[in-house]
Design a protein around this motif. Structure first.
Motif, PDB file in Angstrom:
ATOM      1  N   MET B 215       0.808  -1.219   0.000  1.00  0.00           N
ATOM      2  CA  MET B 215       0.000   0.000   0.000  1.00  0.00           C
ATOM      3  C   MET B 215       0.841   1.268   0.000  1.00  0.00           C
ATOM      4  O   MET B 215       0.475   2.259  -0.615  1.00  0.00           O
ATOM      5  N   GLU B 216       1.973   1.244   0.713  1.00  0.00           N
ATOM      6  CA  GLU B 216       2.796   2.451   0.789  1.00  0.00           C
ATOM      7  C   GLU B 216       3.444   2.737  -0.560  1.00  0.00           C
ATOM      8  O   GLU B 216       3.572   3.888  -0.971  1.00  0.00           O
ATOM      9  N   GLU B 217       3.840   1.661  -1.260  1.00  0.00           N
ATOM     10  CA  GLU B 217       4.451   1.823  -2.577  1.00  0.00           C
ATOM     11  C   GLU B 217       3.439   2.429  -3.546  1.00  0.00           C
ATOM     12  O   GLU B 217       3.760   3.308  -4.349  1.00  0.00           O
ATOM     13  N   GLU B 218       2.197   1.937  -3.451  1.00  0.00           N
ATOM     14  CA  GLU B 218       1.128   2.423  -4.318  1.00  0.00           C
ATOM     15  C   GLU B 218       0.837   3.906  -4.026  1.00  0.00           C
ATOM     16  O   GLU B 218       0.682   4.715  -4.945  1.00  0.00           O
ATOM     17  N   ALA B 219       0.809   4.248  -2.747  1.00  0.00           N
ATOM     18  CA  ALA B 219       0.547   5.632  -2.356  1.00  0.00           C
ATOM     19  C   ALA B 219       1.685   6.545  -2.817  1.00  0.00           C
ATOM     20  O   ALA B 219       1.460   7.709  -3.174  1.00  0.00           O
ATOM     21  N   ALA B 220       2.906   6.017  -2.827  1.00  0.00           N
ATOM     22  CA  ALA B 220       4.069   6.818  -3.215  1.00  0.00           C
ATOM     23  C   ALA B 220       3.944   7.301  -4.660  1.00  0.00           C
ATOM     24  O   ALA B 220       4.318   8.440  -4.977  1.00  0.00           O
ATOM     25  N   GLU B 221       3.404   6.458  -5.521  1.00  0.00           N
ATOM     26  CA  GLU B 221       3.201   6.846  -6.923  1.00  0.00           C
ATOM     27  C   GLU B 221       2.343   8.109  -7.008  1.00  0.00           C
ATOM     28  O   GLU B 221       2.656   9.042  -7.757  1.00  0.00           O
ATOM     29  N   TYR B 222       1.267   8.110  -6.227  1.00  0.00           N
ATOM     30  CA  TYR B 222       0.354   9.256  -6.227  1.00  0.00           C
ATOM     31  C   TYR B 222       1.013  10.479  -5.586  1.00  0.00           C
ATOM     32  O   TYR B 222       0.837  11.612  -6.038  1.00  0.00           O
ATOM     33  N   ALA B 223       1.793  10.227  -4.527  1.00  0.00           N
ATOM     34  CA  ALA B 223       2.422  11.323  -3.781  1.00  0.00           C
ATOM     35  C   ALA B 223       3.342  12.156  -4.674  1.00  0.00           C
ATOM     36  O   ALA B 223       3.529  13.352  -4.444  1.00  0.00           O
ATOM     37  N   LYS B 224       3.890  11.526  -5.707  1.00  0.00           N
ATOM     38  CA  LYS B 224       4.797  12.238  -6.626  1.00  0.00           C
ATOM     39  C   LYS B 224       4.147  13.494  -7.203  1.00  0.00           C
ATOM     40  O   LYS B 224       4.803  14.496  -7.399  1.00  0.00           O
ATOM     41  N   GLY B 225       2.842  13.401  -7.457  1.00  0.00           N
ATOM     42  CA  GLY B 225       2.163  14.525  -8.093  1.00  0.00           C
ATOM     43  C   GLY B 225       1.497  15.487  -7.120  1.00  0.00           C
ATOM     44  O   GLY B 225       0.762  16.376  -7.536  1.00  0.00           O
ATOM     45  N   MET B 226       1.743  15.316  -5.817  1.00  0.00           N
ATOM     46  CA  MET B 226       1.051  16.155  -4.836  1.00  0.00           C
ATOM     47  C   MET B 226       1.854  17.396  -4.455  1.00  0.00           C
ATOM     48  O   MET B 226       3.081  17.368  -4.438  1.00  0.00           O
ATOM     49  N   ASP B 227       1.130  18.473  -4.123  1.00  0.00           N
ATOM     50  CA  ASP B 227       1.804  19.688  -3.669  1.00  0.00           C
ATOM     51  C   ASP B 227       1.924  19.731  -2.148  1.00  0.00           C
ATOM     52  O   ASP B 227       2.849  20.328  -1.606  1.00  0.00           O
ATOM     53  N   LYS B 228       0.964  19.124  -1.434  1.00  0.00           N
ATOM     54  CA  LYS B 228       1.009  19.169   0.033  1.00  0.00           C
ATOM     55  C   LYS B 228       2.189  18.351   0.544  1.00  0.00           C
ATOM     56  O   LYS B 228       2.434  17.260   0.047  1.00  0.00           O
ATOM     57  N   PRO B 229       2.927  18.903   1.516  1.00  0.00           N
ATOM     58  CA  PRO B 229       4.087  18.155   2.030  1.00  0.00           C
ATOM     59  C   PRO B 229       3.660  16.901   2.801  1.00  0.00           C
ATOM     60  O   PRO B 229       2.624  16.905   3.475  1.00  0.00           O
ATOM     61  N   ILE B 230       4.450  15.848   2.675  1.00  0.00           N
ATOM     62  CA  ILE B 230       4.164  14.586   3.369  1.00  0.00           C
ATOM     63  C   ILE B 230       5.392  14.155   4.163  1.00  0.00           C
ATOM     64  O   ILE B 230       6.513  14.146   3.645  1.00  0.00           O
ATOM     65  N   VAL B 231       5.153  13.800   5.416  1.00  0.00           N
ATOM     66  CA  VAL B 231       6.193  13.222   6.264  1.00  0.00           C
ATOM     67  C   VAL B 231       5.721  11.821   6.625  1.00  0.00           C
ATOM     68  O   VAL B 231       4.549  11.618   6.926  1.00  0.00           O
ATOM     69  N   ALA B 232       6.632  10.838   6.564  1.00  0.00           N
ATOM     70  CA  ALA B 232       6.209   9.451   6.794  1.00  0.00           C
ATOM     71  C   ALA B 232       7.085   8.750   7.826  1.00  0.00           C
ATOM     72  O   ALA B 232       8.247   9.105   8.026  1.00  0.00           O
ATOM     73  N   PHE B 233       6.478   7.789   8.488  1.00  0.00           N
ATOM     74  CA  PHE B 233       7.228   6.842   9.309  1.00  0.00           C
ATOM     75  C   PHE B 233       6.683   5.454   8.984  1.00  0.00           C
ATOM     76  O   PHE B 233       5.474   5.265   8.921  1.00  0.00           O
ATOM     77  N   ARG B 263      10.368   2.479   2.008  1.00  0.00           N
ATOM     78  CA  ARG B 263      11.133   3.700   2.233  1.00  0.00           C
ATOM     79  C   ARG B 263      11.656   4.265   0.911  1.00  0.00           C
ATOM     80  O   ARG B 263      11.586   5.467   0.649  1.00  0.00           O
ATOM     81  N   LYS B 264      12.155   3.361   0.086  1.00  0.00           N
ATOM     82  CA  LYS B 264      12.708   3.765  -1.205  1.00  0.00           C
ATOM     83  C   LYS B 264      11.627   4.421  -2.074  1.00  0.00           C
ATOM     84  O   LYS B 264      11.845   5.490  -2.664  1.00  0.00           O
ATOM     85  N   ALA B 265      10.458   3.791  -2.138  1.00  0.00           N
ATOM     86  CA  ALA B 265       9.371   4.314  -2.979  1.00  0.00           C
ATOM     87  C   ALA B 265       8.928   5.694  -2.483  1.00  0.00           C
ATOM     88  O   ALA B 265       8.720   6.615  -3.283  1.00  0.00           O
ATOM     89  N   LEU B 266       8.804   5.850  -1.173  1.00  0.00           N
ATOM     90  CA  LEU B 266       8.343   7.125  -0.622  1.00  0.00           C
ATOM     91  C   LEU B 266       9.389   8.216  -0.825  1.00  0.00           C
ATOM     92  O   LEU B 266       9.065   9.338  -1.216  1.00  0.00           O
ATOM     93  N   GLU B 267      10.658   7.871  -0.596  1.00  0.00           N
ATOM     94  CA  GLU B 267      11.708   8.880  -0.761  1.00  0.00           C
ATOM     95  C   GLU B 267      11.830   9.308  -2.213  1.00  0.00           C
ATOM     96  O   GLU B 267      12.061  10.481  -2.512  1.00  0.00           O
ATOM     97  N   ALA B 268      11.640   8.361  -3.127  1.00  0.00           N
ATOM     98  CA  ALA B 268      11.694   8.695  -4.555  1.00  0.00           C
ATOM     99  C   ALA B 268      10.556   9.651  -4.928  1.00  0.00           C
ATOM    100  O   ALA B 268      10.646  10.378  -5.913  1.00  0.00           O
ATOM    101  N   ALA B 269       9.495   9.643  -4.113  1.00  0.00           N
ATOM    102  CA  ALA B 269       8.360  10.526  -4.383  1.00  0.00           C
ATOM    103  C   ALA B 269       8.504  11.861  -3.648  1.00  0.00           C
ATOM    104  O   ALA B 269       7.581  12.671  -3.644  1.00  0.00           O
ATOM    105  N   GLY B 270       9.655  12.061  -2.996  1.00  0.00           N
ATOM    106  CA  GLY B 270       9.886  13.327  -2.297  1.00  0.00           C
ATOM    107  C   GLY B 270       9.315  13.378  -0.897  1.00  0.00           C
ATOM    108  O   GLY B 270       9.239  14.439  -0.279  1.00  0.00           O
ATOM    109  N   VAL B 271       8.913  12.227  -0.371  1.00  0.00           N
ATOM    110  CA  VAL B 271       8.367  12.174   0.983  1.00  0.00           C
ATOM    111  C   VAL B 271       9.527  12.066   1.978  1.00  0.00           C
ATOM    112  O   VAL B 271      10.479  11.317   1.740  1.00  0.00           O
TER     113      VAL B 271
END
Lengths: 378, 289
Positions: B215-233, B263-271
């Motif tokens: 699920m986190e990997e899938e969400a990361a794809e979408y996060a790439k196009g978002m303007d709102k900042p995201i912080v993850a744990f 972690r890799k997927a989220l960081e690649a999306a700028g999270v």
């Protein structure tokens, strides 16, 4: 809960899927006797894991003497951490073609997914990487079951020809095994076509889904029990999810997410957790047995208690730990960090009865625990 | 799946111990509870609202928007189907240990009916300062203060900790969405992220994930196009593979569902992905600029 082949195959047979004649044997002599009756056979290690063939746990035997020798070699063997205690002696089959068939719970489609491939006998992940066109993927609506027409169309599409109908029959029955037994996964690899044109299951992997298992007591008895350490068994009997790890910082927290996080932060600051143990949810009143369990691990050098309660009241959990601490009088250091519902009462309990100050910051408690475990004075 | 104050909430299992306890808290916080369900107590009153024989009956009597399920696991499928048939817009399913095949069954029915589902095995959703559905410590001022940070979490306990850290850092919560710890759930991390992306009150997002699933990997794809900042744990870096870590969904199988992959997927999306949840407040302040 995984099933060994000998426990899984009767589920196929009950659904009308053909399986070879077989007998279970716990000694080489039993294997020889079974082979005497069955004829040319395959002697197969019974362990709840895959890759038995690669590990040398599957051998062909042309005679009862060969079956005895094979069983001699296989019984007692270690396969992926499982000691082989029994072998299945199974009639050899006349293999004309090998297929792969499976029904599993698919998180992406949130439903059952049927997989079929003409590349049987191989690891399906390898086929998926090398030859994805040889795999049929059929998502199933669990409310209506298998769509026979769609199944046959897909099988025809990968060139099954005159085997399309018989294989579709087996797939429909396989789905029945999945849906009538609360399975997570039921897999036949290989599923074969014999020279005479019969479709036969030569192996079967069955996994019972944990929550569904609660309404399938008759199946739970047949599954391979999870391999647990002595302490893990004690935890399970108490209704606590306890997992023994290699480190020396004992961890006691509430909730799965917070407990994993506590372990992560221990490692982040250079320590290693000794266990996973959560006492949230329904277990939040079990403070005392939980503490006894953590301290029973001889590797534990200190204890880290991290409570962040919403539903679980921190004062109730803390009282359990404080009571147990006063009763057991352990000599190792303990570090508390407590937040959430009724935290003031919980913190007061630690202060008044253990003469100790809980840490306001989780990270400070973790750092102190890691330092104590490595022999430094906190 | 963001519940608003005006929306009418039905409590399935209102007369049970947990059902009545949390219904009173929901009412006190501002949730518009219109009634409850218990077939054996139909016609009575519980927590000051009428008890119906079914969700379908409740729908005939003024109707409801969202159902909260405080129902034992083996009865959950029928209760969910009842709520869907009654025309629920959404369901918050709090029950743990529902057989996965039952979950798939009612999720398929919900999808077809256009009904969103949160859970199963969730602590629920909170619209801070307005209303909540589930069991979260909304009255603890150190945990929930109305604000502009949206939080998505697979875990209730860790979600609570993160809410506290945000309050300590001077932030408040717009909406908390507990998606639940099961392997098959209605609204995923991605669904929750999209809801928070569209939510005007939400200016920044904290995403709390776990090992297991994708699920986190899938969400990361979408996060790439978002303007709102995201912080993850992501919880579970120190968990061994092949073991279920308390949550049924928290298990690494082979190379799937690993901490490293998420972690890799989220960081690649700028999270921004944190090593410890304690730093979430500072990280958000920095991310919001």
């Amino acid at each position: 809960m995984n099933f060994e082949e000998h426990a899984a195959k009767p589920l196929l047979a009950a659904a009308g899927i053909a399986v070879p004649e077989s007998a279970l044997a716990a000694t080489p002599a039993d294997a020889a006797a079974a082979a005497e009756k069955i004829g040319p056979c395959v002697v197969k290690a019974q362990v709840p894991t895959g890759k038995r063939g690669k590990a040398g746990g599957i051998k062909l035997a042309g005679s009862s003497a060969e079956a005895e020798a094979a069983a001699q070699q296989i019984i007692g063997m270690d396969i992926a951490g499982n000691t082989v205690e029994q072998v299945l002696v199974e009639a050899q089959a006349d293999i004309a073609a090998e297929y792969y068939a499976c029904v599993l719970t698919d998180a992406a489609s949130k439903g059952p997914l049927m997989l079929f491939s003409t590349e049987g006998g191989m690891d399906i992940e390898e086929v998926a990487d090398a030859d994805p066109d040889k795999i049929v993927r059929l998502p199933i609506d669990i409310r209506s079951g298998v769509d026979r027409a769609a199944t046959e169309a897909a099988l025809g599409g990968i060139g099954l020809g005159d085997k399309t109908g018989p294989v579709a029959d087996v797939l429909e029955k396989l789905y029945g095994v999945y849906v009538n037994n609360d399975a997570d996964l039921v897999e036949i690899n290989p599923l074969i076509a014999t020279g005479a044109g019969d479709i036969v299951a030569l192996d079967c992997k069955f996994s019972l889904e944990d929550s569904g298992a609660n309404r399938r007591p008759e199946l739970v008895e047949k599954g391979a029990p999870e391999k647990l350490t002595e302490l893990e068994t004690r935890g399970r009997d108490l209704g606590l999810r306890y997992i023994e790890l290699d480190g020396d910082v004992g961890v006691l927290a509430n909730g799965a997410g917070l407990t994993m996080t506590t372990m992560d932060v221990v490692r982040h600051y250079g320590g290693e957790p000794a266990n996973f143990l959560e006492i949230g949810g329904e277990a939040y009143t079990l403070g005392k047995p939980a503490l006894e369990l953590v301290l029973s691990n001889p590797n534990v050098k200190c204890l880290l208690v991290n409570f962040c309660g919403a539903f679980a009241r921190t004062d109730v959990m803390t009282e359990g730990i404080v009571n147990a601490w006063q009763e057991l009088k352990p000599t190792l250091p303990v570090f508390f960090t407590i937040h959430g519902t009724n935290e003031d009462e919980a913190i007061a309990l630690v202060r008044d009865r253990l003469d100790m100050e809980p840490y306001d910051l989780m990270d400070d408690a973790v750092k102190a625990a890691v330092a104590a475990a490595s022999g430094e004075n906190p | 799946m963001i519940v608003k104050k005006h929306e009418r909430v039905l409590i399935q299992g209102i007369t049970g111990k947990q059902g009545s306890f949390w219904t009173e808290r929901m009412q006190a916080y501002g949730t518009n509870v219109m009634g409850g369900v218990n077939p054996r107590r139909a016609g009575e009153t519980a927590c000051g609202v009428p008890v119906y024989a079914s969700a379908v009956e409740a729908a005939k009597d003024g109707g409801f928007d969202v159902s909260a399920m405080f129902i034992p696991p083996m009865l959950a499928k029928d209760a969910a189907l009842d709520a869907i048939e009654a025309g629920a817009k959404g369901i918050v399913c709090l029950t743990e240990h529902i057989p996965v095949q039952d979950v798939m069954y009612f999720l398929a029915a919900a999808r077809e009916a256009g009904c969103w589902v949160i859970g199963p095995n969730t602590t629920g959703v909170v619209t801070a300062g307005e209303c909540f559905v589930g069991f979260m410590p909304v009255f603890e001022e150190r945990v929930f203060r109305p604000g502009d940070i949206g939080i998505v979490s697979r875990s209730g306990s860790l979600g609570t900790l993160v809410c506290m850290k945000m309050v300590e850092a001077g932030f408040g919560t717009s909406t908390f969405i507990g998606i639940g710890g099961d392997p098959i759930i209605g609204s995923t991390t991605l669904d929750a992220l999209k809801a928070l992306d569209k939510d005007d009150r939400t200016k920044g997002i904290v995403l709390i994930g776990e090992i297991g699933g994708e699920m986190e990997e899938e969400a990361a794809e979408y996060a790439k196009g978002m303007d709102k900042p995201i912080v993850a744990f992501i919880a579970g870096a120190a968990s061994p593979p092949g073991k279920r870590m308390g949550h049924a969904g928290a298990i690494v199988m082979g190379d799937r569902g690993t901490y490293a992959s998420k972690r890799k997927a989220l960081e690649a999306a700028g999270v921004v992905v944190l090593d410890t949840p304690s730093l979430v407040g500072e990280a958000m302040r920095e991310a919001m600029g």
